[in-house]
Design a protein around this motif. Structure first.
Motif, PDB file in Angstrom:
ATOM      1  N   THR A  86       0.851  -1.193   0.000  1.00  0.00           N
ATOM      2  CA  THR A  86       0.000   0.000   0.000  1.00  0.00           C
ATOM      3  C   THR A  86       0.887   1.244   0.000  1.00  0.00           C
ATOM      4  O   THR A  86       2.100   1.165   0.271  1.00  0.00           O
ATOM      5  CB  THR A  86      -0.902   0.039   1.243  1.00  0.00           C
ATOM      6  N   ARG A  87       0.272   2.373  -0.267  1.00  0.00           N
ATOM      7  CA  ARG A  87       1.003   3.653  -0.232  1.00  0.00           C
ATOM      8  C   ARG A  87       1.601   3.882   1.159  1.00  0.00           C
ATOM      9  O   ARG A  87       2.734   4.359   1.292  1.00  0.00           O
ATOM     10  CB  ARG A  87       0.060   4.808  -0.582  1.00  0.00           C
ATOM     11  N   GLU A  88       0.844   3.519   2.190  1.00  0.00           N
ATOM     12  CA  GLU A  88       1.301   3.719   3.555  1.00  0.00           C
ATOM     13  C   GLU A  88       2.507   2.832   3.875  1.00  0.00           C
ATOM     14  O   GLU A  88       3.439   3.256   4.555  1.00  0.00           O
ATOM     15  CB  GLU A  88       0.150   3.432   4.538  1.00  0.00           C
ATOM     16  N   GLU A  89       2.517   1.603   3.371  1.00  0.00           N
ATOM     17  CA  GLU A  89       3.650   0.704   3.618  1.00  0.00           C
ATOM     18  C   GLU A  89       4.907   1.211   2.925  1.00  0.00           C
ATOM     19  O   GLU A  89       6.010   1.140   3.479  1.00  0.00           O
ATOM     20  CB  GLU A  89       3.296  -0.715   3.132  1.00  0.00           C
ATOM     21  N   ILE A  90       4.746   1.728   1.712  1.00  0.00           N
ATOM     22  CA  ILE A  90       5.893   2.310   1.009  1.00  0.00           C
ATOM     23  C   ILE A  90       6.402   3.525   1.780  1.00  0.00           C
ATOM     24  O   ILE A  90       7.613   3.721   1.938  1.00  0.00           O
ATOM     25  CB  ILE A  90       5.505   2.708  -0.431  1.00  0.00           C
ATOM     26  N   GLY A  91       5.476   4.336   2.280  1.00  0.00           N
ATOM     27  CA  GLY A  91       5.855   5.518   3.042  1.00  0.00           C
ATOM     28  C   GLY A  91       6.655   5.171   4.287  1.00  0.00           C
ATOM     29  O   GLY A  91       7.628   5.853   4.622  1.00  0.00           O
ATOM     30  N   GLN A 228       5.897  24.168   3.943  1.00  0.00           N
ATOM     31  CA  GLN A 228       6.301  23.101   3.022  1.00  0.00           C
ATOM     32  C   GLN A 228       7.685  22.573   3.397  1.00  0.00           C
ATOM     33  O   GLN A 228       7.932  21.365   3.362  1.00  0.00           O
ATOM     34  CB  GLN A 228       6.290  23.629   1.584  1.00  0.00           C
ATOM     35  N   LEU A 229       8.589  23.478   3.778  1.00  0.00           N
ATOM     36  CA  LEU A 229       9.914  23.049   4.219  1.00  0.00           C
ATOM     37  C   LEU A 229       9.816  22.254   5.521  1.00  0.00           C
ATOM     38  O   LEU A 229      10.497  21.232   5.691  1.00  0.00           O
ATOM     39  CB  LEU A 229      10.821  24.268   4.416  1.00  0.00           C
ATOM     40  N   ALA A 230       8.961  22.691   6.429  1.00  0.00           N
ATOM     41  CA  ALA A 230       8.773  21.967   7.689  1.00  0.00           C
ATOM     42  C   ALA A 230       8.312  20.539   7.417  1.00  0.00           C
ATOM     43  O   ALA A 230       8.807  19.576   8.015  1.00  0.00           O
ATOM     44  CB  ALA A 230       7.752  22.698   8.566  1.00  0.00           C
ATOM     45  N   ASP A 231       7.360  20.374   6.497  1.00  0.00           N
ATOM     46  CA  ASP A 231       6.845  19.050   6.153  1.00  0.00           C
ATOM     47  C   ASP A 231       7.945  18.176   5.560  1.00  0.00           C
ATOM     48  O   ASP A 231       8.061  16.991   5.890  1.00  0.00           O
ATOM     49  CB  ASP A 231       5.687  19.192   5.160  1.00  0.00           C
ATOM     50  N   ALA A 232       8.772  18.762   4.692  1.00  0.00           N
ATOM     51  CA  ALA A 232       9.842  17.997   4.036  1.00  0.00           C
ATOM     52  C   ALA A 232      10.892  17.533   5.043  1.00  0.00           C
ATOM     53  O   ALA A 232      11.347  16.385   5.002  1.00  0.00           O
ATOM     54  CB  ALA A 232      10.493  18.843   2.943  1.00  0.00           C
ATOM     55  N   TYR A 261      -0.453  21.740   3.659  1.00  0.00           N
ATOM     56  CA  TYR A 261       0.971  21.554   3.398  1.00  0.00           C
ATOM     57  C   TYR A 261       1.666  20.490   4.263  1.00  0.00           C
ATOM     58  O   TYR A 261       2.796  20.103   3.956  1.00  0.00           O
ATOM     59  CB  TYR A 261       1.715  22.882   3.593  1.00  0.00           C
ATOM     60  N   VAL A 262       1.031  20.029   5.332  1.00  0.00           N
ATOM     61  CA  VAL A 262       1.697  19.081   6.222  1.00  0.00           C
ATOM     62  C   VAL A 262       0.986  17.730   6.155  1.00  0.00           C
ATOM     63  O   VAL A 262      -0.200  17.631   6.471  1.00  0.00           O
ATOM     64  CB  VAL A 262       1.710  19.587   7.679  1.00  0.00           C
ATOM     65  N   HIS A 263       1.708  16.719   5.726  1.00  0.00           N
ATOM     66  CA  HIS A 263       1.129  15.379   5.620  1.00  0.00           C
ATOM     67  C   HIS A 263       0.764  14.876   7.020  1.00  0.00           C
ATOM     68  O   HIS A 263       1.501  15.114   7.996  1.00  0.00           O
ATOM     69  CB  HIS A 263       2.131  14.422   4.971  1.00  0.00           C
ATOM     70  N   PRO A 264      -0.378  14.182   7.159  1.00  0.00           N
ATOM     71  CA  PRO A 264      -0.796  13.691   8.480  1.00  0.00           C
ATOM     72  C   PRO A 264       0.266  12.899   9.229  1.00  0.00           C
ATOM     73  O   PRO A 264       0.368  12.997  10.453  1.00  0.00           O
ATOM     74  CB  PRO A 264      -2.014  12.816   8.149  1.00  0.00           C
ATOM     75  N   ASP A 268       2.829  15.002  13.880  1.00  0.00           N
ATOM     76  CA  ASP A 268       3.259  14.802  15.266  1.00  0.00           C
ATOM     77  C   ASP A 268       4.732  15.130  15.469  1.00  0.00           C
ATOM     78  O   ASP A 268       5.227  15.093  16.606  1.00  0.00           O
ATOM     79  CB  ASP A 268       2.973  13.367  15.717  1.00  0.00           C
ATOM     80  N   LYS A 269       5.437  15.475  14.389  1.00  0.00           N
ATOM     81  CA  LYS A 269       6.854  15.849  14.498  1.00  0.00           C
ATOM     82  C   LYS A 269       7.041  17.365  14.465  1.00  0.00           C
ATOM     83  O   LYS A 269       8.162  17.851  14.616  1.00  0.00           O
ATOM     84  CB  LYS A 269       7.665  15.216  13.362  1.00  0.00           C
TER      85      LYS A 269
END
Length: 392
Positions: A86-91, A228-232, A261-264, A268-269
């Motif tokens: 799944t996409r989540e497992e790859i992530g 966006q930089l924070a998310d990366a 801009y921030v992925h779920p 938490d980070k």
């Protein structure tokens, strides 16, 4: 990195009894003479030399203890062949790999660095193509699979013995200069790259006194680009502190930026505050606890711009991303000194009122190219600097 400033807390994680005698003696000297560090030039040079050699010794020790992580990840990747993920497992695999890179468990000097980089790029590409909850079958090309399964870890690199074990000669006399053959041969262990087009924009970064400035037109999207930089950076396993001094943390605008801009998996980070209870000391204290500190904006700190350079040197392992406001004349408020001190200067350009054409461009970059334009709305590099035009 252990420094005079953080020595008392950092040395607790080191088993002094296991260190060579010369480092034990250096430790005793530092404890005895540190009150004279700023008062006596000879004491300062002796302590600085001890810390330089100690950090190099600890780096080489970590290097030896981390051997095999690259092979371990390649082995795990091979086992994914012909499996549906799944996409989540790859992530999760990508995050685990990038965390190992950030923690210096995998180095650019590795004999298998090109395989690691290729694995990362291939998986990120598939991850970005998949929608939430979607699956894909991993199929490794025949030739590449043969390479991945056929290697054996050698004791030398392309037939050349590992230079990291070579004896380093001491300078013949005290000097501010050092022979070039004393410089570490391997690429920096702190080198890393952000995912996607942000990685292409910023290049191969190094976690040592890294500071990035953001400045540009009002309403261009500096704050949005900062998120966006924070998310990366969070996607690589970093813990982020955001000082939102322009916008209150409970503002609905902050909520919308988080959603956009921030992925779920990264939320938490990332930690946010709009308070400075101890003024500039709040920034300094946070730099001890976070991997990345984002300040929006520096002008709200009401401190001299010279503190910008002191901050990154005092906390060389912390990455600082700082937004600067412009005056009505188009210059940086408080002076341009931070633009000279930072490793990367990013200018945000407001093209029109639609926002979708606004872009960030690196006007200075010690780690990569300058001139590349990154569209803040689409989060992609512009091809041939094309700008969208309304249908009408």
């Amino acid at each position: 990195m252990i420094s005079v400033t953080n020595y008392e807390s950092s040395i607790k994680s080191v088993n002094l009894s296991k260190l060579p005698k010369v480092f034990q003696e250096g430790h005793d000297f530092l404890i005895e003479a540190r009150d004279w560090y700023e008062k006596d030039k000879t004491v300062k040079e002796s302590i600085d030399l001890y810390l330089t050699r100690l950090n190099e010794h600890l780096r080489q020790k970590r290097r030896r203890s981390n051997d095999g992580q690259d092979v371990s990840f390649i082995t795990r990747f091979v086992k994914l062949n012909n499996k549906t993920l799944t996409r989540e497992e790859i992530g999760r695999f990508i995050q685990s790999l990038q965390r190992a890179i950030i923690k210096k468990q995998i180095r650019k000097s590795s004999l298998y660095a090109r395989h690691i980089e290729k694995i990362q790029d291939k998986l990120i590409t598939q991850y970005n193509r998949l929608g939430e909850g979607k699956e894909i079958k991993i199929q490794i090309g025949k030739d590449w699979l043969a390479e991945l399964t056929a290697f054996h870890k050698p004791n030398t690199l392309d037939g050349i013995p590992d230079a990291s074990a070579a004896k380093i000669k001491s300078p013949k006399n005290s000097s501010i200069f050092e022979s070039m053959d004393h410089i570490q041969s391997d690429p920096s262990e702190d080198s890393f790259k952000l995912p996607g087009d942000l990685g292409k924009l910023l290049g191969d970064l190094e976690r040592f006194e890294l500071a990035i400035t953001l400045e540009g037109d009002q309403g261009g999207g500096k704050t949005r680009f900062g998120y966006q930089l924070a998310d990366a950076f969070a996607a690589l396993g970093n813990k982020i502190a955001i000082f939102s001094l322009e916008i209150g943390k409970r503002s609905d605008l902050i909520r919308r930026m988080r959603e956009e801009y921030v992925h779920p998996s990264n939320q938490d980070k990332i930690f946010i505050t709009d308070q400075l209870p101890d003024g500039f000391e709040t920034i300094r204290n946070s730099a001890k606890d976070f991997d990345v500190v984002i300040i929006d904006s520096w002008n709200k700190l009401n401190v001299h711009s010279s503190l910008f350079d002191k901050l990154r040197k005092e906390f060389p392992e912390t990455i600082f991303i700082v937004i600067f406001q412009r005056t009505t004349q188009g210059t940086i408020r408080g002076g341009t000194a931070p633009l000279f001190d930072a490793g990367i200067n990013l200018e945000v350009v407001k093209v029109d009122d639609t926002f979708r054409n606004n872009y960030a461009v690196a006007t200075k970059n010690r780690y990569g190219e300058t001139g590349l334009q990154y569209n803040i709305h689409s989060r992609e590099l512009l091809k041939e600097n094309l700008i969208e035009v309304d249908d009408e």
